[in-house]
Design an enzyme around this catalytic site. Structure first.
Site, mmCIF file in Angstrom:
data_model
loop_
_atom_site.group_PDB
_atom_site.id
_atom_site.type_symbol
_atom_site.label_atom_id
_atom_site.label_comp_id
_atom_site.label_asym_id
_atom_site.label_seq_id
_atom_site.Cartn_x
_atom_site.Cartn_y
_atom_site.Cartn_z
ATOM 1 N N ARG A 75 37.149 23.359 -21.926
ATOM 2 C CA ARG A 75 36.295 23.563 -23.106
ATOM 3 C C ARG A 75 36.535 22.464 -24.137
ATOM 4 O O ARG A 75 35.641 22.110 -24.909
ATOM 5 C CB ARG A 75 36.524 24.962 -23.713
ATOM 6 N N TYR B 220 11.996 18.357 -35.256
ATOM 7 C CA TYR B 220 11.791 19.300 -34.155
ATOM 8 C C TYR B 220 11.861 20.722 -34.738
ATOM 9 O O TYR B 220 12.714 21.004 -35.587
ATOM 10 C CB TYR B 220 12.889 19.059 -33.105
ATOM 11 N N ASP C 64 18.601 12.139 -35.825
ATOM 12 C CA ASP C 64 18.264 12.592 -34.472
ATOM 13 C C ASP C 64 17.426 11.479 -33.834
ATOM 14 O O ASP C 64 16.293 11.227 -34.232
ATOM 15 C CB ASP C 64 17.490 13.918 -34.531
ATOM 16 N N LYS D 215 16.462 14.689 -22.679
ATOM 17 C CA LYS D 215 15.219 13.915 -22.740
ATOM 18 C C LYS D 215 15.393 12.544 -22.075
ATOM 19 O O LYS D 215 15.734 12.485 -20.920
ATOM 20 C CB LYS D 215 14.758 13.814 -24.194
#
Ligand SMILES: Cc1ncc(COP(=O)(O)O)c(C=O)c1O
Length: 396
Positions: A60, A112, A185, A210
């Site tokens: 993790r 977004y 972003d 993406k």
């Protein structure tokens, strides 16, 4: 021996994180799925927990394949450190957790939909104060930075879905002067077109889902930073909230990113051709694409992207702006996929009012210019003649 990386983007993409020094020297990155590691002594394990030794102890926190991807991303982005997350949204939430909670946050409304929702609806629960100001209104940005003194500013290099361009060089200067951290972003542009870290942006976010992976088989996100304190804060945030990138996803992304430059080159050329075709079509009211000379972001994009292209994303508005007409056109497409994602090798269309900006109310969508007649296109690498033929028959 750690070798120096080559100078050019396509070479860095091919070689970043390729061969792990001291390991088997496999000529492609190994996929290590282990969830924990067992050092020889308790003292060594303690150093790993403490961060005073370099290595792995629990998946993790860190694991080898995602660590290779992080190294590759830091090189591609011109940054110092990268933290990889399970999704792009987890990466954005990571930055907002460490730099936005309880703070003053200035954001552009052209974001977004889920990012907008996170900032507008979730962040205030931490006591954060939020203001929205257009990323293209430099006067208003300067005014807010000087008079309101925000702690964090949030922008997208190319906005989703209207592909508006932010002048990142100017923004970094203004934010630094006001001692405000800047999160960019960069998902729509990808590091092929823009490297906000190289301009001095504090947090560069990418949705790996993406362009960077590009093949539609991975969810992931990254934050690239310049500052070791920011890196530690993000590392701890990810460890605590647990949205770590899976090794298999990292491995696939390492494979995908090798061809980012080649794919982007083709996608930029295809998008430019499709944008020109659509701009001349009688069924189309308006095309949003910064590569068009008539686009308000053209000059800024030319400066920011150093003439490498203008991206593979565009949006267009139908002359008959109804949901019924949009769905009719989208349903008629034979090759382009109707899919709520972007940046894949295939051409994809999406209806922002239904998908990326579904979380916004109709009023909020109208305020940011997302109409019922708007279609978003992520242009793929197919032959441009086939892409145009597909839109031609769908628009009839
Ligand atoms: C601009 C932008 N940023 C971030 C995200 C979130 O990425 P992910 O879907 O990997 O969580 C998206 C998703 O569509 C996006 O379009």
């Amino acid at each position: 021996m750690t070798k120096k990386l080559p100078a050019h983007f396509n070479s860095i993409a091919v070689h970043g994180g390729l061969v792990q020094a001291g390991a088997t020297r496999a000529a492609s990155p190994p996929l290590e799925r282990a969830a924990s590691w067992s050092p020889e002594t308790m003292a060594e394990l303690d150093d790993l927990f403490e961060g005073t030794a370099d290595g792995f102890y629990y998946g993790r926190d860190r694991s080898p394949t995602p660590a290779l991807l992080e190294r590759a991303l830091s090189a591609l982005e011109d940054g110092r450190f990268t933290v990889a997350y399970a999704t792009g949204m987890a990466a954005i939430a990571g930055v907002l957790s460490i730099a936005g909670q309880g703070k003053r946050v200035l954001a552009t409304p052209d974001l977004y939909g889920k990012t907008y929702h996170l900032i507008q609806a979730w962040l205030p629960e931490s006591g954060a104060e939020i203001r929205f100001v257009s990323g293209q209104n430099q006067q208003a940005i300067s005014h807010h930075l000087k008079t309101w003194q925000p702690d964090l500013m949030v922008v997208e290099t190319l906005s989703n879905p209207l592909v508006k361009v932010c002048d990142l060089g100017w923004l970094v200067e203004q934010a630094k002067a006001a001692e405000c951290k800047l999160m960019v972003d960069n998902t729509f542009a990808s590091p092929y077109l823009s490297r906000p870290s190289s301009l001095g942006a504090d947090y560069t976010v990418e949705s790996l889902t993406k362009y960077i992976n590009g093949h539609g088989d991975v969810m992931g996100g990254t934050v690239t930073v310049l500052d070791a304190v920011d890196y530690r804060a993000l590392f701890q945030q990810r460890s605590t909230f647990g949205a770590t990138l899976d090794p298999q996803a990292a491995w696939l992304t390492l494979r995908g990113l090798r061809t980012l430059g080649l794919r982007m080159e083709r996608q930029c050329a295809n998008a430019a051709a499709l944008a020109s075709y659509l701009a001349a079509h009688v069924a189309v009211q308006q095309v949003y694409y910064p590569g068009l000379e008539s686009d308000p972001g053209h000059a800024t994009a030319q400066k920011l992207f150093a003439k490498c292209g203008y991206g593979g994303m565009l949006a267009f508005e139908l002359t008959e702006p109804s949901r019924q007409r949009v769905w009719q056109v989208m349903d008629k497409l034979q090759m382009a996929l109707r899919a709520p994602t972007l940046g894949d090798i295939t051409t994809m269309v999406s209806y922002p009012a239904q998908a990326s900006h579904r979380a916004l109310s109709a009023e909020q969508r109208a305020a940011v210019g997302i109409s019922a007649g708007l279609i978003r296109v992520s242009v793929g690498i197919e032959a441009i003649e086939d892409i145009i033929a597909d839109f031609e028959q769908a628009l009839q």
